[in-house]
Design a protein around this motif. Structure first.
Motif, short mmCIF file in Angstrom:
data_model
loop_
_atom_site.label_atom_id
_atom_site.label_comp_id
_atom_site.label_asym_id
_atom_site.label_seq_id
_atom_site.Cartn_x
_atom_site.Cartn_y
_atom_site.Cartn_z
N LEU A 153 33.63 -67.74 -22.57
CA LEU A 153 32.66 -68.83 -22.41
C LEU A 153 33.02 -70.01 -23.30
CD1 LEU A 153 29.31 -66.83 -22.22
CD2 LEU A 153 30.58 -67.89 -20.33
N ASN A 154 33.49 -69.73 -24.52
CA ASN A 154 33.91 -70.81 -25.41
C ASN A 154 35.11 -71.58 -24.84
OD1 ASN A 154 32.06 -70.86 -27.55
ND2 ASN A 154 33.01 -69.08 -28.49
N LEU A 155 36.04 -70.86 -24.23
CA LEU A 155 37.18 -71.53 -23.59
C LEU A 155 36.71 -72.43 -22.45
CD1 LEU A 155 39.80 -68.63 -23.33
CD2 LEU A 155 39.97 -70.67 -24.76
N LEU A 156 35.79 -71.90 -21.64
CA LEU A 156 35.31 -72.66 -20.49
C LEU A 156 34.42 -73.82 -20.91
CD1 LEU A 156 34.65 -69.75 -17.97
CD2 LEU A 156 36.54 -71.41 -17.97
N LYS A 157 33.91 -73.78 -22.12
CA LYS A 157 33.13 -74.90 -22.64
C LYS A 157 34.02 -76.13 -22.77
CE LYS A 157 32.14 -74.78 -26.97
NZ LYS A 157 31.61 -74.47 -28.30
N GLU A 158 35.30 -75.89 -23.07
CA GLU A 158 36.25 -76.99 -23.26
C GLU A 158 36.74 -77.57 -21.93
OE1 GLU A 158 36.78 -78.23 -26.28
OE2 GLU A 158 35.43 -76.68 -27.03
N LYS A 159 37.03 -76.67 -20.96
CA LYS A 159 37.52 -77.14 -19.66
C LYS A 159 37.48 -76.00 -18.65
CE LYS A 159 42.41 -76.12 -20.32
NZ LYS A 159 43.76 -76.56 -20.10
N ASP A 160 37.48 -76.35 -17.38
CA ASP A 160 37.58 -75.36 -16.30
C ASP A 160 38.98 -74.77 -16.33
OD1 ASP A 160 35.07 -76.33 -15.74
OD2 ASP A 160 35.63 -77.33 -13.88
N MET A 161 39.08 -73.46 -16.00
CA MET A 161 40.36 -72.78 -16.10
C MET A 161 40.52 -71.74 -15.00
SD MET A 161 40.28 -71.99 -20.20
CE MET A 161 42.04 -71.81 -20.47
N GLN A 214 45.62 -71.48 -3.84
CA GLN A 214 45.81 -70.06 -4.17
C GLN A 214 45.14 -69.67 -5.48
OE1 GLN A 214 50.05 -69.52 -4.35
NE2 GLN A 214 50.23 -70.42 -6.39
N PHE A 215 44.51 -70.64 -6.15
CA PHE A 215 43.89 -70.38 -7.44
C PHE A 215 42.37 -70.37 -7.35
CE2 PHE A 215 47.95 -72.47 -8.40
CZ PHE A 215 48.52 -71.50 -9.20
N VAL A 216 41.74 -69.64 -8.26
CA VAL A 216 40.29 -69.67 -8.42
C VAL A 216 40.03 -70.33 -9.77
CG1 VAL A 216 38.18 -68.31 -8.63
CG2 VAL A 216 39.98 -67.58 -7.04
N ILE A 217 39.24 -71.40 -9.73
CA ILE A 217 38.92 -72.14 -10.94
C ILE A 217 37.54 -71.70 -11.43
CG2 ILE A 217 38.63 -74.43 -11.97
CD1 ILE A 217 41.45 -73.92 -10.80
N TYR A 218 37.47 -71.29 -12.70
CA TYR A 218 36.22 -70.85 -13.31
C TYR A 218 35.62 -71.96 -14.15
CZ TYR A 218 37.41 -66.22 -11.70
OH TYR A 218 37.71 -65.15 -10.90
N SER A 219 34.29 -72.09 -14.08
CA SER A 219 33.56 -73.11 -14.82
C SER A 219 32.36 -72.46 -15.51
CB SER A 219 33.03 -74.20 -13.89
OG SER A 219 34.06 -74.75 -13.13
N LEU A 220 31.97 -73.03 -16.62
CA LEU A 220 30.78 -72.59 -17.34
C LEU A 220 29.55 -73.08 -16.59
CD1 LEU A 220 29.66 -71.29 -19.95
CD2 LEU A 220 29.81 -73.55 -21.00
N ASN A 221 28.58 -72.19 -16.39
CA ASN A 221 27.32 -72.55 -15.74
C ASN A 221 26.24 -72.63 -16.82
OD1 ASN A 221 25.11 -72.95 -14.14
ND2 ASN A 221 25.12 -70.92 -13.23
N THR A 222 25.94 -73.83 -17.26
CA THR A 222 24.99 -74.00 -18.36
C THR A 222 23.53 -73.83 -17.93
OG1 THR A 222 25.00 -76.38 -18.06
CG2 THR A 222 26.54 -75.47 -19.70
N THR A 223 23.28 -73.83 -16.63
CA THR A 223 21.91 -73.68 -16.14
C THR A 223 21.29 -72.38 -16.63
OG1 THR A 223 22.50 -74.92 -14.16
CG2 THR A 223 20.47 -73.64 -14.06
#
Length: 85
Positions: free
Chosen positions: A17-25, A61-70
């Motif tokens: 979650l901390n990584l995704l706080k910085e950017k989508d990955m 071909q990639f799945v991008i993960y993002s933090l959901n702050t809701t």
């Protein structure tokens, strides 16, 4: 709410979650930050997804993960109501 607490109960998932706080990955980018197998990262991402703490979007071909702050906002509101009562 139980799924959220289960997801947050693991150090690796909190670090994701901390990584995704910085950017989508992508999962591969996330895995590079850890010394564990890619299937293990996928398992952690699945738990985070089930708890709705992360969202995913397929791009080619990639799945991008993002933090959901809701979900985190809802959790914080609930915690604050405990203090107020």
């Amino acid at each position: 709410m139980n799924k959220v607490f289960k997801a947050l109960n693991d150090q690796t998932r909190r670090e994701i979650l901390n990584l995704l706080k910085e950017k989508d990955m992508t999962a591969g980018e996330i895995a590079e930050a850890f010394n564990i197998t890619k299937p293990s990262i996928s398992h952690h991402l699945d738990i985070l997804s089930q708890a709705e703490l992360v969202t995913s979007e397929k791009q080619g071909q990639f799945v991008i993960y993002s933090l959901n702050t809701t979900v985190l906002d809802e959790l914080m509101k609930w915690i604050i109501t405990l203090k107020d009562e």
